[in-house]
Design a protein around this motif. Structure first.
Motif, PDB file in Angstrom:
ATOM      1  N   ARG A 179       0.636  -0.999   0.037  1.00 47.64           N
ATOM      2  CA  ARG A 179      -0.092   0.056  -0.027  1.00 47.64           C
ATOM      3  C   ARG A 179       0.948   1.117   0.066  1.00 47.64           C
ATOM      4  NH1 ARG A 179      -4.920  -1.265   4.328  1.00 47.64           N
ATOM      5  NH2 ARG A 179      -3.398  -2.135   5.484  1.00 47.64           N
ATOM      6  N   ASP A 234      -0.643   7.291   0.996  1.00 47.95           N
ATOM      7  CA  ASP A 234      -1.954   7.604   1.011  1.00 47.95           C
ATOM      8  C   ASP A 234      -3.059   6.629   1.339  1.00 47.95           C
ATOM      9  OD1 ASP A 234      -1.325  10.184   0.362  1.00 47.95           O
ATOM     10  OD2 ASP A 234      -1.662  10.054  -1.979  1.00 47.95           O
ATOM     11  N   GLU A 235      -2.819   5.451   0.948  1.00 48.32           N
ATOM     12  CA  GLU A 235      -3.574   4.371   1.037  1.00 48.32           C
ATOM     13  C   GLU A 235      -3.380   4.003   2.730  1.00 48.32           C
ATOM     14  OE1 GLU A 235      -3.731   1.929  -3.062  1.00 48.32           O
ATOM     15  OE2 GLU A 235      -2.025   1.640  -1.842  1.00 48.32           O
ATOM     16  N   ARG A 280      -5.153   6.503   4.878  1.00 46.88           N
ATOM     17  CA  ARG A 280      -6.660   6.297   4.747  1.00 46.88           C
ATOM     18  C   ARG A 280      -6.972   5.100   5.399  1.00 46.88           C
ATOM     19  NH1 ARG A 280      -6.128   7.960  -0.588  1.00 46.88           N
ATOM     20  NH2 ARG A 280      -6.206   5.767  -1.257  1.00 46.88           N
ATOM     21  N   GLU A 299      -5.821   3.867   8.277  1.00 50.13           N
ATOM     22  CA  GLU A 299      -5.977   4.124   9.744  1.00 50.13           C
ATOM     23  C   GLU A 299      -7.311   4.580  10.126  1.00 50.13           C
ATOM     24  OE1 GLU A 299      -2.505   6.355  10.697  1.00 50.13           O
ATOM     25  OE2 GLU A 299      -0.998   4.937  10.352  1.00 50.13           O
ATOM     26  N   GLU A 300      -7.611   5.605   9.428  1.00 51.59           N
ATOM     27  CA  GLU A 300      -8.880   6.514   9.657  1.00 51.59           C
ATOM     28  C   GLU A 300     -10.075   5.602  10.429  1.00 51.59           C
ATOM     29  OE1 GLU A 300     -11.036  10.037  10.282  1.00 51.59           O
ATOM     30  OE2 GLU A 300      -8.758   9.735   9.841  1.00 51.59           O
TER      31      GLU A 300
END
Length: 408
Positions: free
Chosen positions: A8, A11-12, A15, A17-18
């Motif tokens: 990954r 950026d992936e 995202r 983790e969010e």
């Protein structure tokens, strides 16, 4: 959920983790995958100079060979016994750490907050058993703008509303006075005072350095008042300021010193309370403990850290390179920097608010390949590994100059 079939991207991963990580941090948008010395590398292979060093947890840089070797060697033998049994690494660690700090005894723990909590318990027990304070009446005097951790007891005496709001009811027994104010401190101390707990330099507050003589004054005041001086050296200690301990800039010896962060070499969490026998000797079996505190892996790495500091090399590097840092920042005053405070390889830099918040400046530095972190408002802090070179440090200062240029 099925695992990704390809590596990954940054950026992936951010995202991803969010939805699954509690939002208790606001990290910079960089995903570190590898590191060596003063440098880290993200998942795409971009390199960054680390000017934060894990808030001093990485004083010796990433993956210092002596520390990695000590960890590998111990991993092949024994990692944990709990304190239900003795282990063959703990005595040596305690002996070396007590010797390094000029104290008598060591209470090993894991995190910095645990060391602070342990110091609070010790001070109260000492007040009841030795000083004779009536039961449940002991008080501890602390400084405004402190940062000692985020447990419920510790945030009880924080003046940072972000740390406090929504976490009450708070633990009683603390008196808050202005930092660097001996008169206010003296007025707050009375017959119930168990200890004065302060940071010799306030890190989270922006590397606030007290006036010359303040720490010596605290030492004399506490001695006259018959209470303990507890110094939180979790960020400031173990070489960061050019001495093993920041209190040594004034030749001060506290009754108790709290250590953490760098004590684990950036490999395992290790903290400790070190102090006089009269203080640590008030503890008896069953009154305090930690399953992982003093575990063999931690003791092995901690001993290797102490061995590095016993040479004096890192303290000298922090002092010498600290002059490079100070001179470089002084040259930027009036050119994007409105003020700064530094001691050794540690600085709080106040950026002109017209140029952006500390967060915005940190993001610009990241794009230049420099990792630093904001604290409050338009202040950023710099605390590179003590292994950084003069050229690397000069390069980081040049990047700071660039991002503070009016047309940045």
């Amino acid at each position: 959920m099925t695992a990704p079939t390809h590596p990954r991207t940054s950026d992936e991963l951010i995202r991803a983790e969010e939805p699954v990580l509690a939002h208790n941090y606001h990290p910079l948008p960089v995903v570190v995958a590898r590191a060596e010395g003063a440098w880290v590398e993200d998942v795409e292979g971009r390199r960054y100079l680390d000017m934060l060093a894990g808030y001093s947890a990485l004083n010796f840089g990433h993956r210092h060979p002596a520390l990695v070797e000590a960890a590998h060697r111990q991993l092949d033998r024994l990692t944990l016994t709990s304190r239900a049994f003795h282990n063959d690494r703990l005595a040596g660690f305690a002996e070396r750490l007590a010797g390094l700090t000029g104290q008598d005894m060591v209470l090993p723990m894991n995190t910095g907050a645990e060391a602070v909590e342990s110091g609070i318990k010790l001070a109260r027990k000492w007040a009841y058993d030795v000083k004779g304070v009536p039961a449940d009446r002991a008080t501890i005097v602390v400084a405004a703008d402190n940062f000692h951790g985020r447990t419920t007891t510790i945030v009880s005496f924080s003046t940072d509303e972000t740390a406090r709001s929504g976490f009450g009811p708070f633990t009683p027994g603390f008196r808050i006075v202005p930092y660097n104010d001996l008169a206010a401190l003296e007025a707050a101390v009375d017959e119930t005072t168990a200890a004065v707990l302060i940071e010799p330099i306030q890190g989270e507050a922006g590397v606030n350095i007290p006036d010359d003589g303040y720490l010596a004054g605290v030492r004399e005041l506490t001695r006259r008042a018959g209470c303990l001086f507890v110094a939180d050296e979790i960020q400031s200690g173990l070489g960061r300021t050019g001495h093993t301990l920041a209190v040594q800039h004034e030749d001060v010896v506290p009754d108790v010193v709290l250590l953490g962060k760098a004590l684990g070499g950036g490999i395992v969490p290790v903290s400790a309370v070190v102090g006089r026998r009269e203080v640590l000797g008030v503890l008896h079996p069953g009154e305090h403990g930690s399953t992982f505190g003093g575990n063999p892996l931690a003791a092995a790495v901690g001993t290797a850290v102490v061995e590095l500091l016993e040479t004096g090399v890192f303290q000298r590097r922090a002092a010498e390179l600290g002059e490079v840092l100070r001179d470089g920042l002084a040259a930027l005053v009036g050119r994007g920097v409105v003020g700064f405070r530094s001691r050794g390889l540690w600085a709080g830099v106040d950026v002109d608010p017209a140029l952006g918040t500390g967060r915005a400046v940190s993001e610009r530095l990241m794009r230049e390949g420099i990792l630093a972190k904001d604290t409050h408002g338009s202040t950023i802090r710099l605390a590179p590994p003590l292994t950084i070179t003069a050229d690397e440090l000069t390069s980081a200062l040049a990047s700071l100059e660039k991002v503070l240029a009016v047309d940045a």
